[in-house]
Scaffold this motif. Structure first.
Motif, short mmCIF file in Angstrom:
data_model
loop_
_atom_site.label_atom_id
_atom_site.label_comp_id
_atom_site.label_asym_id
_atom_site.label_seq_id
_atom_site.Cartn_x
_atom_site.Cartn_y
_atom_site.Cartn_z
N TYR A 1 0.84 -1.19 0.00
CA TYR A 1 0.00 0.00 0.00
C TYR A 1 0.88 1.24 0.00
CZ TYR A 1 -3.99 -2.93 1.30
OH TYR A 1 -4.97 -3.88 1.32
N LEU A 2 0.30 2.33 -0.48
CA LEU A 2 0.90 3.65 -0.30
C LEU A 2 -0.20 4.61 0.13
CD1 LEU A 2 -0.20 5.40 -2.89
CD2 LEU A 2 1.79 4.48 -4.04
N GLN B 1 5.09 2.12 6.41
CA GLN B 1 6.25 1.41 6.95
C GLN B 1 5.93 0.79 8.30
OE1 GLN B 1 10.05 3.78 5.30
NE2 GLN B 1 9.04 4.87 6.95
N ASN B 2 6.53 -0.35 8.58
CA ASN B 2 6.45 -0.89 9.93
C ASN B 2 7.56 -0.27 10.77
OD1 ASN B 2 8.92 -2.40 9.63
ND2 ASN B 2 7.77 -4.05 8.63
N TYR B 3 7.57 -0.56 12.08
CA TYR B 3 8.51 0.14 12.95
C TYR B 3 9.95 -0.30 12.76
CZ TYR B 3 5.03 2.92 15.25
OH TYR B 3 4.06 3.86 15.51
N GLN C 1 15.76 1.88 9.30
CA GLN C 1 16.12 2.09 7.90
C GLN C 1 15.78 3.48 7.36
OE1 GLN C 1 14.32 -1.12 5.60
NE2 GLN C 1 14.64 -2.54 7.31
N ASP C 2 14.88 4.19 7.99
CA ASP C 2 14.40 5.44 7.39
C ASP C 2 15.47 6.53 7.47
OD1 ASP C 2 12.98 8.14 7.30
OD2 ASP C 2 11.38 6.75 6.72
N PRO C 3 15.87 7.10 6.32
CA PRO C 3 16.94 8.11 6.34
C PRO C 3 16.54 9.41 7.03
CG PRO C 3 15.98 7.93 4.14
CD PRO C 3 15.40 6.80 4.95
N GLN C 4 15.25 9.73 7.07
CA GLN C 4 14.81 10.94 7.75
C GLN C 4 14.99 10.81 9.26
OE1 GLN C 4 14.10 13.63 6.22
NE2 GLN C 4 13.25 14.95 7.82
#
Length: 403
Positions: free
Chosen positions: A254-255, A327-329, A335-338
């Motif tokens: 999903y998005l 995204q999951n936690y 992994q999230d660059p932000q």
């Protein structure tokens, strides 16, 4: 020692504020942790029977050791053991209150009065005291004596009636919005009262509840009810005021898409090569798209199922359409660059658990930043230190008044 402590930093915004923290579990400790991150000296008063309940919650680090649930809400605090049911413990609390700017508790209505820790008693000792509390439903009204839990507040304040998929069973929000919302509201009230005291010298009482926190967030839902006369119903991930504004299926998941005005709607159709939809009378205006939300979602998903989420997120962002993956936690935290760029996950050293990961403060102040300065305290770790400070201050004050 924390990541923040590796480099000298300017004084935090609330340096000099002393907070006596009588709270436990989530709503109150979240509020006082935010104050501590901003520099306040937060003294966590715990009972000798085991202290804050979350010390023994899930994520315990070993036999007789504190849980990671406790770590999440109690950094930057000092722990003092006081038995408030004894004359000595109550006298020590009163001594603390004389030196404090703020006292915070989350007891049910009536408990503070029975203990001798109510507003009238403490304010008589310290007229400038800000006395803040969170309860389930507030100190007045027919629900005042009811126990307060996030789940109950979400149900009674309406949130569960609009959460989940249409026609499904009631679902609570995945995050404890009553607990955390009440903590943030109380923080706002404390800071407002602090500014008022700086201006006038007078303290005051500050109060909120889990029930009111959930209801305060129901801005769209209350508006829809007053405008239509019908109680709002669950919409899944869709929005009450615009469409398309929801999660949509792709080939591999999903998005989320936020085409919540006419300009973005046209950009979305162009990016998906569905420009014919802009001329379709079912979707001509936002009101039309809201009325035909299910048909619209089906048409969009027919197109989106042709490619994976990463492809469509890139396409939509390049077209100027707000979009993102779900995204999951593990993906968010690892992994999230932000998250990495903003320093939103930190590690702290704990005397029994070693290196522990915690979420950083979400508050970014340019001149007086929030920071992580100390590990979540061991139970009673600072009792002798804090009481020595308090009694020394009292002795100094008495000597000054007689000289």
């Amino acid at each position: 020692m924390s990541d923040d402590a590796k480099e000298p930093s300017p004084p935090a915004a609330l340096t000099g504020m002393r907070v006596v923290d009588l709270t436990q579990v989530m709503a109150g400790p979240f509020c006082t942790m935010l104050l501590a991150d901003l520099g306040a000296d937060v003294i966590k008063v715990e009972n000798p029977g085991g202290g804050d309940q979350t010390r023994h919650s899930w994520g315990a680090t070993g036999e007789g050791r504190d849980s990671t649930a406790f770590f999440a809400l109690n950094r930057n605090k000092r722990s003092v053991l006081l038995d408030l049911k004894t004359p000595r413990g109550l006298a020590d609390l009163h001594a603390l209150a004389r030196t404090a700017d703020v006292v915070v508790h989350n007891w049910r209505p009536g408990v503070a009065e029975r203990l001798g820790a109510d507003y009238d008693t403490l304010a008589a000792l310290n007229p400038g005291l800000i006395y803040a509390n969170i309860s389930g439903f507030g100190g007045t009204g027919p629900y005042a004596d009811r126990p307060g839990y996030d789940l109950v507040a979400q149900g009674m304040a309406g949130a569960m009636s609009v959460t989940g998929e249409p026609g499904g069973r009631p679902v609570k929000n995945g995050l404890p919005v009553g607990d955390l919302g009440a903590g943030m509201l109380l923080l706002s009230g404390i800071l407002a009262a602090y500014v008022h005291r700086l201006r006038t010298g007078r303290g005051q009482r500050v109060e909120t509840s889990l029930f009111e926190a959930v209801l305060a967030m129901s801005v769209w839902e209350s508006t829809e009810y007053w405008a239509t006369g019908s109680p709002p119903e669950p919409l899944g991930s869709a929005n009450r005021m615009s469409a398309p504004y929801q999660a949509l299926r792709t080939s591999d998941g999903y998005l989320t898409v936020g085409a919540n005005n006419q300009r973005l709607w046209q950009r979305l159709c162009a990016a998906l090569e569905l420009t014919a939809l802009t001329d379709d009378p079912r979707f001509a205006t936002n009101m039309d798209r809201m009325r035909n939300r299910d048909e619209l979602a089906a048409l969009l998903e027919d197109r989106l199922r042709g490619q994976p989420t990463t492809h469509w997120v890139t396409v939509l962002l390049d077209a100027g359409v707000p979009a993102g993956p779900i995204q999951n936690y593990a993906e968010v935290l690892d992994q999230d660059p932000q998250v990495a760029a903003r320093g939103l996950v930190r590690e702290i050293d704990h005397p029994t658990a070693g290196r522990v990961r915690v979420l950083a403060s979400p508050l970014h102040l340019s001149d007086s930043p929030a920071s992580i300065r100390a590990h979540p305290p061991l139970i009673g770790e600072h009792t002798d230190q804090v009481l020595a400070e308090v009694h020394a201050a009292r002795a100094a004050a008495e000597e000054g008044s007689t000289s």
